[in-house]
Design a protein around this motif. Structure first.
Motif, PDB file in Angstrom:
ATOM      1  N   PRO A 261      14.768  41.557 -20.334  1.00 26.11           N
ATOM      2  CA  PRO A 261      13.417  41.047 -19.825  1.00 26.11           C
ATOM      3  C   PRO A 261      13.296  40.562 -18.665  1.00 26.11           C
ATOM      4  CG  PRO A 261      14.825  39.440 -20.877  1.00 26.11           C
ATOM      5  CD  PRO A 261      15.547  40.686 -21.008  1.00 26.11           C
ATOM      6  N   VAL A 262      12.213  40.013 -18.135  1.00 22.16           N
ATOM      7  CA  VAL A 262      12.077  39.756 -16.709  1.00 22.16           C
ATOM      8  C   VAL A 262      11.284  38.562 -16.331  1.00 22.16           C
ATOM      9  CG1 VAL A 262      10.027  41.374 -16.032  1.00 22.16           C
ATOM     10  CG2 VAL A 262      11.767  40.883 -14.446  1.00 22.16           C
ATOM     11  N   GLY A 263      10.474  38.374 -17.761  1.00 25.74           N
ATOM     12  CA  GLY A 263       9.092  37.222 -17.295  1.00 25.74           C
ATOM     13  C   GLY A 263       9.899  35.731 -16.977  1.00 25.74           C
ATOM     14  N   HIS A 264      11.227  35.626 -17.152  1.00 31.41           N
ATOM     15  CA  HIS A 264      11.926  34.336 -16.690  1.00 31.41           C
ATOM     16  C   HIS A 264      12.170  34.298 -15.297  1.00 31.41           C
ATOM     17  CE1 HIS A 264      15.100  37.080 -17.101  1.00 31.41           C
ATOM     18  NE2 HIS A 264      15.823  36.504 -16.461  1.00 31.41           N
ATOM     19  N   SER A 265      12.216  35.327 -14.549  1.00 29.52           N
ATOM     20  CA  SER A 265      12.591  35.620 -13.182  1.00 29.52           C
ATOM     21  C   SER A 265      11.933  34.425 -12.183  1.00 29.52           C
ATOM     22  CB  SER A 265      12.478  36.807 -12.707  1.00 29.52           C
ATOM     23  OG  SER A 265      12.861  36.746 -11.212  1.00 29.52           O
ATOM     24  N   LYS A 266      12.408  33.815 -11.636  1.00 29.97           N
ATOM     25  CA  LYS A 266      11.978  32.799 -10.632  1.00 29.97           C
ATOM     26  C   LYS A 266      11.573  33.636  -9.276  1.00 29.97           C
ATOM     27  CE  LYS A 266      12.157  28.773 -12.676  1.00 29.97           C
ATOM     28  NZ  LYS A 266      12.151  29.301 -14.049  1.00 29.97           N
ATOM     29  N   SER A 267      12.018  34.800  -8.979  1.00 26.34           N
ATOM     30  CA  SER A 267      11.702  35.670  -7.724  1.00 26.34           C
ATOM     31  C   SER A 267      10.375  35.732  -7.297  1.00 26.34           C
ATOM     32  CB  SER A 267      12.525  37.219  -7.959  1.00 26.34           C
ATOM     33  OG  SER A 267      13.656  36.938  -8.164  1.00 26.34           O
ATOM     34  N   PRO A 268       9.373  35.958  -8.199  1.00 26.83           N
ATOM     35  CA  PRO A 268       7.825  36.058  -7.715  1.00 26.83           C
ATOM     36  C   PRO A 268       7.785  34.700  -7.148  1.00 26.83           C
ATOM     37  CG  PRO A 268       8.177  36.937  -9.720  1.00 26.83           C
ATOM     38  CD  PRO A 268       9.506  36.439  -9.599  1.00 26.83           C
ATOM     39  N   LEU A 269       8.156  33.540  -7.761  1.00 23.01           N
ATOM     40  CA  LEU A 269       7.683  32.238  -7.019  1.00 23.01           C
ATOM     41  C   LEU A 269       8.277  32.177  -5.505  1.00 23.01           C
ATOM     42  CD1 LEU A 269       7.296  29.373  -8.869  1.00 23.01           C
ATOM     43  CD2 LEU A 269       9.300  28.993  -7.402  1.00 23.01           C
ATOM     44  N   LEU A 270       9.506  32.769  -5.295  1.00 20.95           N
ATOM     45  CA  LEU A 270      10.109  32.659  -3.957  1.00 20.95           C
ATOM     46  C   LEU A 270       9.510  33.649  -3.184  1.00 20.95           C
ATOM     47  CD1 LEU A 270      13.924  32.535  -4.947  1.00 20.95           C
ATOM     48  CD2 LEU A 270      12.444  30.527  -4.464  1.00 20.95           C
ATOM     49  N   PHE A 271       9.355  34.662  -3.531  1.00 16.64           N
ATOM     50  CA  PHE A 271       9.015  35.789  -2.561  1.00 16.64           C
ATOM     51  C   PHE A 271       7.277  35.715  -2.231  1.00 16.64           C
ATOM     52  CE2 PHE A 271      12.711  37.908  -3.723  1.00 16.64           C
ATOM     53  CZ  PHE A 271      13.320  38.402  -2.649  1.00 16.64           C
ATOM     54  N   ASN A 272       6.569  35.224  -3.200  1.00 18.87           N
ATOM     55  CA  ASN A 272       5.186  35.145  -2.927  1.00 18.87           C
ATOM     56  C   ASN A 272       5.100  33.814  -1.881  1.00 18.87           C
ATOM     57  OD1 ASN A 272       4.027  37.232  -4.284  1.00 18.87           O
ATOM     58  ND2 ASN A 272       4.280  36.346  -6.408  1.00 18.87           N
ATOM     59  N   ALA A 273       5.697  32.846  -2.165  1.00 22.93           N
ATOM     60  CA  ALA A 273       5.555  31.799  -1.263  1.00 22.93           C
ATOM     61  C   ALA A 273       5.882  32.053   0.018  1.00 22.93           C
ATOM     62  CB  ALA A 273       6.348  30.598  -1.853  1.00 22.93           C
ATOM     63  N   ALA A 274       6.995  32.681   0.166  1.00 29.25           N
ATOM     64  CA  ALA A 274       7.375  33.254   1.220  1.00 29.25           C
ATOM     65  C   ALA A 274       6.613  34.131   2.218  1.00 29.25           C
ATOM     66  CB  ALA A 274       8.953  33.957   1.099  1.00 29.25           C
ATOM     67  N   PHE A 275       6.145  35.289   1.434  1.00 29.45           N
ATOM     68  CA  PHE A 275       5.116  36.034   1.978  1.00 29.45           C
ATOM     69  C   PHE A 275       3.843  35.304   2.437  1.00 29.45           C
ATOM     70  CE2 PHE A 275       6.441  39.711  -1.176  1.00 29.45           C
ATOM     71  CZ  PHE A 275       7.271  40.230  -0.485  1.00 29.45           C
ATOM     72  N   LYS A 276       3.431  34.293   1.756  1.00 32.45           N
ATOM     73  CA  LYS A 276       2.262  33.454   2.054  1.00 32.45           C
ATOM     74  C   LYS A 276       2.618  32.617   3.335  1.00 32.45           C
ATOM     75  CE  LYS A 276      -1.239  30.711  -0.017  1.00 32.45           C
ATOM     76  NZ  LYS A 276      -1.609  29.711  -1.051  1.00 32.45           N
ATOM     77  N   SER A 277       3.858  32.209   3.374  1.00 27.53           N
ATOM     78  CA  SER A 277       4.104  31.362   4.577  1.00 27.53           C
ATOM     79  C   SER A 277       4.224  32.144   5.820  1.00 27.53           C
ATOM     80  CB  SER A 277       5.501  30.788   4.276  1.00 27.53           C
ATOM     81  OG  SER A 277       6.550  31.578   4.535  1.00 27.53           O
ATOM     82  N   VAL A 278       4.337  33.250   5.883  1.00 26.54           N
ATOM     83  CA  VAL A 278       4.324  34.134   7.296  1.00 26.54           C
ATOM     84  C   VAL A 278       2.981  34.903   7.574  1.00 26.54           C
ATOM     85  CG1 VAL A 278       6.758  33.759   7.831  1.00 26.54           C
ATOM     86  CG2 VAL A 278       5.937  35.756   6.366  1.00 26.54           C
ATOM     87  N   GLY A 279       1.986  34.843   6.256  1.00 30.42           N
ATOM     88  CA  GLY A 279       0.834  35.702   6.490  1.00 30.42           C
ATOM     89  C   GLY A 279       1.074  36.868   6.131  1.00 30.42           C
ATOM     90  N   LEU A 280       2.098  37.376   5.466  1.00 31.46           N
ATOM     91  CA  LEU A 280       2.314  38.958   5.056  1.00 31.46           C
ATOM     92  C   LEU A 280       1.467  39.241   3.706  1.00 31.46           C
ATOM     93  CD1 LEU A 280       6.205  39.766   4.904  1.00 31.46           C
ATOM     94  CD2 LEU A 280       4.402  40.815   5.964  1.00 31.46           C
ATOM     95  N   ASN A 281       0.816  40.508   4.055  1.00 29.72           N
ATOM     96  CA  ASN A 281      -0.002  40.918   3.083  1.00 29.72           C
ATOM     97  C   ASN A 281       0.505  41.842   1.994  1.00 29.72           C
ATOM     98  OD1 ASN A 281      -2.348  41.889   1.932  1.00 29.72           O
ATOM     99  ND2 ASN A 281      -3.063  43.607   3.388  1.00 29.72           N
ATOM    100  N   ALA A 282       1.167  40.980   1.132  1.00 27.73           N
ATOM    101  CA  ALA A 282       2.133  41.516   0.036  1.00 27.73           C
ATOM    102  C   ALA A 282       1.984  40.539  -1.205  1.00 27.73           C
ATOM    103  CB  ALA A 282       3.635  41.586   0.638  1.00 27.73           C
ATOM    104  N   VAL A 283       2.572  41.355  -2.278  1.00 31.75           N
ATOM    105  CA  VAL A 283       2.629  40.487  -3.413  1.00 31.75           C
ATOM    106  C   VAL A 283       3.774  40.900  -4.209  1.00 31.75           C
ATOM    107  CG1 VAL A 283       1.010  42.039  -4.917  1.00 31.75           C
ATOM    108  CG2 VAL A 283       1.384  39.638  -5.458  1.00 31.75           C
ATOM    109  N   TYR A 284       4.385  40.048  -4.916  1.00 29.80           N
ATOM    110  CA  TYR A 284       5.670  40.194  -5.773  1.00 29.80           C
ATOM    111  C   TYR A 284       5.503  39.957  -6.981  1.00 29.80           C
ATOM    112  CZ  TYR A 284      10.929  40.248  -6.332  1.00 29.80           C
ATOM    113  OH  TYR A 284      12.174  40.280  -6.811  1.00 29.80           O
ATOM    114  N   LEU A 285       5.683  41.127  -8.211  1.00 31.56           N
ATOM    115  CA  LEU A 285       5.322  40.886  -9.533  1.00 31.56           C
ATOM    116  C   LEU A 285       6.554  40.994 -10.192  1.00 31.56           C
ATOM    117  CD1 LEU A 285       2.511  43.489  -9.516  1.00 31.56           C
ATOM    118  CD2 LEU A 285       2.221  41.017  -9.106  1.00 31.56           C
ATOM    119  N   HIS A 286       6.248  40.517 -11.586  1.00 29.02           N
ATOM    120  CA  HIS A 286       7.383  40.663 -12.665  1.00 29.02           C
ATOM    121  C   HIS A 286       7.058  42.022 -13.139  1.00 29.02           C
ATOM    122  CE1 HIS A 286       7.148  36.277 -13.046  1.00 29.02           C
ATOM    123  NE2 HIS A 286       8.423  36.388 -13.238  1.00 29.02           N
ATOM    124  N   PHE A 287       8.125  43.096 -13.020  1.00 25.46           N
ATOM    125  CA  PHE A 287       7.766  44.493 -13.386  1.00 25.46           C
ATOM    126  C   PHE A 287       8.749  44.509 -14.859  1.00 25.46           C
ATOM    127  CE2 PHE A 287       7.434  45.899  -8.762  1.00 25.46           C
ATOM    128  CZ  PHE A 287       6.100  46.037  -9.002  1.00 25.46           C
TER     129      PHE A 287
END
Ligand code: NAP
Length: 530
Positions: A261-287
């Motif tokens: 499973p992958v739904g429990h992963s906190k990685s999207p939370l970290l990476f999406n906040a990080a991308f947003k903080s520097v204005g990177l045009n990117a999104v990080y998903l649960h696959f």
């Protein structure tokens, strides 16, 4: 079914980065009374939805004229009215004529959209021909609760929908595999009429988040977890805050974590906040991936799966899909970080060992001061407890830094195998407790002994810890394990498993973006959401 040689590299998404009209976020209202729905629509506005879907089939004792008048007129957001019959997955079981009358009434009372099922759409659209108010649109929908048909079959379906006189087509299929979403992306990009393309189910989640990338007309986000109107629907809040839905454009790069499973992963939370903080045009998903090879073959565009983290159970099998593998990751036999190069090839790393070794080196520097040049691990006696995935990372990582490695494991054979590979010594867990040829050794626990819920256990007796100057525990639930508490009491420097976790994330971010990781942001978020 329907496995066409279609890949995302076939998709011609606009690279201008600007959509003619942004994808709308619609929150379905599932209240069973008008009052509940009125409360829900205000909440939907607060959360940031663009419109609400009034699901008339959820209402008990529905009084069309009175209730529709209240709901449509008092809605703080534009309204989409749906009266879903049982035969299309809804709750309405009554007379078909009355159902369609209610939808026509909704149109007359000022609803912005109504949703009509393909099955009846032709006749229905004929019945309102020439009577449609300005700015009113009919969505003609088709739901498939079993699978996602071939691209050709979906294309035919859209053509049938278009032929009914629909303003907007809605195709909702079911994902049996995450690669099913690719066919819906394809149809969304190429559709001649505005389209809502949704793949239901957990494996279809990315279709809902990436609607804006492919030009979908709208996506649905639930008011709260559990209050969903279709399987796999995320909350509107997650779409907006976790996945930065409003920032997703056709040229947004897609990253994510592959696992099952992958739904429990906190990685999207970290990476999406990080991308947003520097204005990177990117999104990080649960696959949620069943078959890694199929995943990478299907999602082969440079801006799709541009970078992936990789977790259980794919860390080993993903190796065979890579074009290039970092030499140590290859030796460890497990990868957790995959980067797609601009030429489309895939390069893999194992950032687990980098994160752990980095944290241990910093701990030793804290103890002995900083000496430039050589690693503080060079020449150290480094005892690894465990020979699983984390054990391999630590053993190879320490050996690479010039440490003398000892591997002790419950299953001695595995200890022996690993020790031989890293040029170290193997022993049993019983032996290692009496092993102290010298003082100031380093201990790294990579067994799961002491992990929640068995937090009273420890992999090494307290009296044996006094020979170690530094003790690391890979376990991060709990953060402060019994092993670390007792090591602290014996005077050793301790290094938490959370440090390995967070630092391997820094490495992943660097590999993905070529930029330094926003370390403080990662730490703050980890602490807040631990
Ligand atoms: P794994 O591949 O399944 O290996 C588990 C290891 O623990 C094996 O060596 C196994 O010994 C040993 N073990 C399990 N139960 C035991 C017991 N009752 N007594 C003695 N030894 C026992 O798991 P893994 O991926 O390496 O993970 C191990 C731990 O590290 C977990 O707690 C995990 O959460 C943690 N970890 C942390 C990070 C981080 O970032 N901090 C990263 C990865 C893993 P046998 O060979 O005899 O079965």
């Amino acid at each position: 079914m329907g496995s066409l040689p279609f890949t995302t590299s076939d998709l011609q998404t606009s690279t201008s980065g600007v959509l003619s009209s942004p994808t709308l976020l619609c929150t379905p209202l599932m209240g069973t009374t008008v009052d509940q729905m009125l409360i829900e629509m205000r909440k939907a506005k607060e959360i940031g939805a663009d419109l609400v879907e009034i699901r008339l089939d959820c209402l008990r004792n529905f009084n069309p004229l009175q209730d529709l008048d209240i709901l449509i007129k008092q809605s703080p957001l534009p309204t989409l009215v749906t009266y879903r019959p049982v035969w299309e997955g809804g709750q309405y079981e009554g007379d078909e004529g009355k159902r369609q009358d209610a939808l026509r009434l909704a149109m007359q009372l000022g609803a912005h959209y109504i949703d009509v099922e393909l099955e009846v759409a032709y006749d229905f659209n004929n019945s309102i021909h020439g009577k449609k108010p300005d700015n009113f649109k009919v969505i003609v929908s088709s739901h498939n609760f079993h699978n996602t048909p071939s691209a050709e079959a979906i294309g035919n379906l859209v053509a049938r929908i278009q032929a009914t006189g629909a303003d907007i087509a809605k195709i909702a299929t079911t994902a049996l595999d995450i690669t099913d979403c690719a066919r819906i992306f394809q149809i969304t990009v190429h559709s001649q009429i505005p389209i809502i393309g949704i793949v239901m189910g957990e494996r279809g989640l990315i279709s809902r988040i990436l609607s804006p990338k492919f030009g979908g007309y709208l996506s649905y986000g639930a008011l709260e977890a559990g209050a969903i109107s279709a399987p796999g629907q995320p909350t509107a809040k997650d779409l907006l805050d976790l996945y930065n839905f409003r920032l997703i454009r056709p040229d947004t790069k897609v990253y994510g974590i592959i696992g099952k499973p992958v739904g429990h992963s906190k990685s999207p939370l970290l990476f999406n906040a990080a991308f947003k903080s520097v204005g990177l045009n990117a999104v990080y998903l649960h696959f949620l991936v069943d078959d890694v090879e199929k995943f990478f073959k299907t999602y082969s565009a440079v801006d799709f799966a541009s970078g992936c983290s990789c977790t259980i159970p794919h860390k080993e099998v993903a190796l065979k899909c890579m074009d290039e593998i970092d030499p140590i990751a290859k030796k460890i036999g497990a990868i957790n970080n995959i980067v797609r190069r601009p030429d489309g090839t895939l390069t893999a790393f194992n950032t687990d060992y980098i994160g752990a070794i980095d944290a241990i080196e910093d701990g030793l520097r804290e103890l002995n001061g900083v000496s430039p040049g050589a690693s503080p691990l060079a020449g150290k006696l480094f005892v690894v407890l465990g020979a699983g995935g984390a054990g391999k990372s630590l053993a190879y990582g320490a050996a690479q830094k010039g440490a003398r490695v000892v591997v002790a494991n419950r299953t001695f054979e595995r200890a022996k195998e690993l020790a031989e590979k890293v040029g170290g010594q193997a022993m049993t867990l019983a032996e290692v407790e009496n092993f102290h040829p010298e003082e100031g050794m380093v201990l790294a626990n990579t067994t799961s002994v002491g992990m929640k819920p068995k937090i009273d256990e420890t992999p090494m007796a307290k009296h044996a810890l006094k020979h170690y100057c530094l003790v690391f525990d890979a376990i991060y639930t709990p953060k402060d394990t019994r092993l670390l508490r007792e090591a602290r009491e014996t005077g050793a420097v301790i290094v938490y498993g959370t440090e390995m976790l967070i630092r391997q994330g820094f490495e992943q971010y660097k590999n993905f973006t070529g930029l330094p990781a926003p370390e403080e942001l990662f730490r703050t978020l980890m602490e807040k959401h631990a």
